[in-house]
Design an enzyme around this catalytic site. Structure first.
Site, PDB file in Angstrom:
ATOM      1  N   ARG A  73       0.970  -1.384  -0.068  1.00  0.00           N
ATOM      2  CA  ARG A  73      -0.140   0.100  -0.089  1.00  0.00           C
ATOM      3  C   ARG A  73       0.858   1.068  -0.080  1.00  0.00           C
ATOM      4  NH1 ARG A  73      -5.270   1.385   3.184  1.00  0.00           N
ATOM      5  NH2 ARG A  73      -6.161   0.205   1.580  1.00  0.00           N
ATOM      6  N   HIS A 116      -7.184   0.981  -6.552  1.00  0.00           N
ATOM      7  CA  HIS A 116      -7.190   0.096  -5.615  1.00  0.00           C
ATOM      8  C   HIS A 116      -7.877  -1.139  -6.377  1.00  0.00           C
ATOM      9  CE1 HIS A 116      -7.733  -1.225  -1.583  1.00  0.00           C
ATOM     10  NE2 HIS A 116      -8.602  -0.143  -1.033  1.00  0.00           N
ATOM     11  N   GLN A 150     -10.105  -3.574  -3.873  1.00  0.00           N
ATOM     12  CA  GLN A 150     -11.477  -3.080  -3.474  1.00  0.00           C
ATOM     13  C   GLN A 150     -12.270  -3.400  -4.487  1.00  0.00           C
ATOM     14  OE1 GLN A 150     -12.049  -1.333  -0.389  1.00  0.00           O
ATOM     15  NE2 GLN A 150     -13.978  -1.913  -1.295  1.00  0.00           N
ATOM     16  N   ASP A 201     -17.207   7.256  -1.525  1.00  0.00           N
ATOM     17  CA  ASP A 201     -15.840   7.006  -1.073  1.00  0.00           C
ATOM     18  C   ASP A 201     -15.578   8.376  -0.189  1.00  0.00           C
ATOM     19  OD1 ASP A 201     -13.002   6.270  -0.239  1.00  0.00           O
ATOM     20  OD2 ASP A 201     -12.496   6.366  -2.132  1.00  0.00           O
ATOM     21  N   CYS A 219     -16.483   1.797   0.257  1.00  0.00           N
ATOM     22  CA  CYS A 219     -15.404   0.933   0.553  1.00  0.00           C
ATOM     23  C   CYS A 219     -14.812   1.262   1.972  1.00  0.00           C
ATOM     24  CB  CYS A 219     -14.221   1.328  -0.530  1.00  0.00           C
ATOM     25  SG  CYS A 219     -13.779   3.308  -0.226  1.00  0.00           S
ATOM     26  N   ARG A 246     -13.846  -8.315   0.727  1.00  0.00           N
ATOM     27  CA  ARG A 246     -12.208  -8.131   0.702  1.00  0.00           C
ATOM     28  C   ARG A 246     -11.461  -9.413   1.009  1.00  0.00           C
ATOM     29  NH1 ARG A 246      -9.927  -2.960   0.886  1.00  0.00           N
ATOM     30  NH2 ARG A 246      -8.262  -4.328   0.459  1.00  0.00           N
TER      31      ARG A 246
HETATM   32  N1   CP Z   1     -11.370  -0.138   2.069  1.00  0.00           N
HETATM   33  C1   CP Z   1     -10.029  -0.042   2.616  1.00  0.00           C
HETATM   34  O1   CP Z   1      -8.893  -0.297   1.849  1.00  0.00           O
HETATM   35  O2   CP Z   1      -9.959  -0.013   3.706  1.00  0.00           O
HETATM   36  P1   CP Z   1      -8.435   0.202   4.516  1.00  0.00           P
HETATM   37  O3   CP Z   1      -8.010   1.358   4.142  1.00  0.00           O
HETATM   38  O4   CP Z   1      -9.055   0.151   6.211  1.00  0.00           O
HETATM   39  O5   CP Z   1      -7.607  -0.889   4.479  1.00  0.00           O
HETATM   40  N1  NVA Z   2      -9.823   6.991  -1.781  1.00  0.00           N
HETATM   41  C1  NVA Z   2      -9.614   6.453  -0.547  1.00  0.00           C
HETATM   42  C2  NVA Z   2      -9.751   4.913  -0.226  1.00  0.00           C
HETATM   43  C3  NVA Z   2      -9.407   4.512   1.162  1.00  0.00           C
HETATM   44  C4  NVA Z   2      -9.713   2.864   1.130  1.00  0.00           C
HETATM   45  C5  NVA Z   2      -8.172   6.640   0.141  1.00  0.00           C
HETATM   46  O1  NVA Z   2      -7.234   6.716  -0.799  1.00  0.00           O
HETATM   47  O2  NVA Z   2      -7.689   7.193   0.925  1.00  0.00           O
END
Ligand code: CP
Ligand code: NVA
Length: 310
Positions: free
Chosen positions: A103, A130, A133, A223, A263, A291
């Site tokens: 990530r 993502h 997701q 989101d 999400c 997920r």
């Molecule tokens: N939706 C998602 O990726 O959640 P987290 O940021 O908690 O991993």
């Molecule tokens: N768009 C958000 C998604 C979180 C899962 C971010 O990148 O923070």
């Protein structure tokens, strides 16, 4: 065979549909506690530059359910690009572990890790996309409606990483993708137009008015307005998105059968009201749970079977 899972654009609709169908088929056995454990003795390294609840827990639990284990590597400890070069981190983890989930802020860091890692790299969210997701989301849509083709998914809010992956996933799997974003926050540089051009038969549009956008929605998607890394822009973003809140008024403009997905994490009172969130908590938390189910399939295929077959 494709060894990594970095972008949905790298796969055909048939490949993505097969992953979703396998996820749905294998889910009951794992829920009953008697799913297969093909990854005994295997380890996934999880590299995080940003915080997480779902991504960390779902990958770790997936590996446990498959008989393997997962290792949390927080960037404050490993110092990607500060304490150690990404190329070296990828080669060290590649010798000790069987795959890396990352990530990151910059998407290019994920592709750089992939270039150096002998094992699979999985995109667990970058500023650009993502994909895990979006696949969990489309699994949830398929479970709810029993089909995907011809459904309309309306993403209300910021043209961000999640929107980008959903746009591609919808184009590949035959859903109509509608983006309802204010000016300046739509998917950048003609991204949606390009996705539609590259996928013959794909359908989608940018519709500024959220009420018009949801008129034929099967799925309404939320989101955050302020993604991780954008905290300094919160004030101007909240102002820009005020008319894009998913609330009772917007839901009244949508068909009765429309489901709401988010999400998560959710910021109630901003992108979604508490009332709408709680009224649709069933699909939202089924989505979060998926997920786990989708990524378990993905790990079994990438680590256990050598990659996603062509
Ligand atoms: N939706 C998602 O990726 O959640 P987290 O940021 O908690 O991993
Ligand atoms: N768009 C958000 C998604 C979180 C899962 C971010 O990148 O923070």
């Amino acid at each position: 065979m494709t060894k990594d899972f970095i972008a949905l654009a790298d796969f055909s609709g048939d490949q993505l549909a097969a992953l979703i169908d396998r996820t749905i088929a294998e889910k009951p056995a794992y829920l009953a506690g008697d799913g297969a454990r093909p990854l005994a003795g295997r380890t996934l390294a999880m590299v995080f530059e940003k915080p997480s609840l779902r991504t960390r827990v779902s990958f770790e639990v997936s590996m446990n359910q498959l008989g393997g284990s997962a290792l949390y590597c927080d960037n404050s400890q490993i110092g990607i690009g500060t304490r150690e070069a990404p190329a070296d981190i990828a080669r060290v983890l590649g010798r000790m572990c069987d795959g890396i989930m990352a990530r990151t802020y910059k998407h290019e860091l994920i592709t750089e890790l992939a270039a150096w890692s002998p094992g699979p790299i999985i995109n667990g969210l970058s500023d650009y996309s993502h994909p895990c997701q979006a696949m969990a989301d489309l699994t949830t849509v398929k479970e709810h409606f029993d089909d995907l083709k011809g459904r309309t998914l309306v993403f209300v809010g910021d043209g961000n990483n999640v929107a980008r992956s959903l746009a591609v996933g919808c184009a590949k799997l035959g859903l109509r993708f509608i983006l309802a974003s204010p000016k300046g926050y739509e998917l950048d540089n003609g991204f949606l137009e390009r996705v539609l051009e590259e996928h013959p038969g794909a359908d989608g549009a940018l519709i500024r008015s959220p009420t018009k956008a949801v008129a034929n929605a099967d799925v309404i998607y939320a989101d955050t307005w302020v993604s991780m890394g954008q905290e300094g822009q919160k004030e101007r973003r909240v102002e820009a998105f005020l008319k894009y809140q998913i609330n009772d008024e917007l839901m009244a403009a949508a068909p009765d059968h429309a489901i709401v997905l988010h999400c998560l994490p959710a910021y109630r009172g901003y992108e979604i009201t508490d009332e709408v969130f709680e009224a649709h908590a069933g699909t939202i938390f089924a989505e979060a749970e998926n997920r786990l189910h989708f990524q378990r399939t993905l790990l079994a295929v990438l680590i256990g079977e050598g990659g996603i077959p062509d």
